[in-house]
Design an enzyme around this catalytic site. Structure first.
Site, PDB file in Angstrom:
ATOM      1  N   VAL A 147      31.087  -3.826  51.476  1.00  0.00           N
ATOM      2  CA  VAL A 147      31.360  -3.703  52.890  1.00  0.00           C
ATOM      3  C   VAL A 147      30.053  -3.385  53.608  1.00  0.00           C
ATOM      4  O   VAL A 147      29.434  -2.352  53.375  1.00  0.00           O
ATOM      5  CB  VAL A 147      32.409  -2.600  53.166  1.00  0.00           C
ATOM      6  CG1 VAL A 147      32.724  -2.524  54.658  1.00  0.00           C
ATOM      7  CG2 VAL A 147      33.675  -2.837  52.343  1.00  0.00           C
ATOM      8  N   GLU A 148      29.649  -4.299  54.453  1.00  0.00           N
ATOM      9  CA  GLU A 148      28.423  -4.144  55.258  1.00  0.00           C
ATOM     10  C   GLU A 148      28.823  -3.580  56.617  1.00  0.00           C
ATOM     11  O   GLU A 148      29.696  -4.116  57.288  1.00  0.00           O
ATOM     12  CB  GLU A 148      27.745  -5.499  55.423  1.00  0.00           C
ATOM     13  CG  GLU A 148      26.494  -5.465  56.254  1.00  0.00           C
ATOM     14  CD  GLU A 148      25.849  -6.856  56.396  1.00  0.00           C
ATOM     15  OE1 GLU A 148      24.863  -6.966  57.158  1.00  0.00           O
ATOM     16  OE2 GLU A 148      26.331  -7.823  55.763  1.00  0.00           O
TER      17      GLU A 148
END
Length: 133
Positions: free
Chosen positions: A127-128
């Site tokens: 998850v960025e």
């Protein structure tokens, strides 16, 4: 003939090992709202809502049809945009004991330059969290 145009992402689906663990992470670490809703077939579904988007969750082994050809927990890699300073996210993740996989690093997103942090959810999805530079 050109394709019709698209305007935005409404939702996407994550297959997860545990709906409860996924909900806890996305609620506590990313501030998403957990939503339970009735599907057209009468079953209860779970989604994570943020802004005008949502992530629908499928329990591994009990996915809803139609589904991905090979639904697998931990195969996601996606970017979420925030207006909050990167340092605020770093402090928040540190306070929760969420390991930062990478960052802050400069990236290029759909709308231009970003400064990003990367974390993993309980299934290992990357998850960025990005802020426009």
């Amino acid at each position: 003939m050109p394709a019709p145009s698209l305007s935005c992402i409404d939702h996407f689906v994550l297959t997860v090992a545990s709906i409860d663990a996924a909900c806890a992470f996305y609620r506590d670490a990313l501030g998403m709202e957990v939503e339970r809703f009735a599907a057209a077939d009468g079953t209860t579904r779970t989604a994570l809502r943020f802004g005008a988007q949502k992530i629908n969750l499928h329990q591994a082994g009990a996915e809803f049809d139609p589904k991905a050809l090979r639904p697998t927990p931990g195969s996601g890699d996606f970017c979420l945009v925030s207006d909050a300073p990167t340092g605020a996210w770093q402090a928040h993740f540190h306070a929760l004991g969420v390991a930062i996989e990478d960052g802050p690093v400069k990236r290029t997103g759909a709308r231009g330059p970003l400064v990003s942090l990367y974390v993993r959810d309980p299934d290992g999805n990357l998850v960025e969290i990005a802020r426009p530079a």
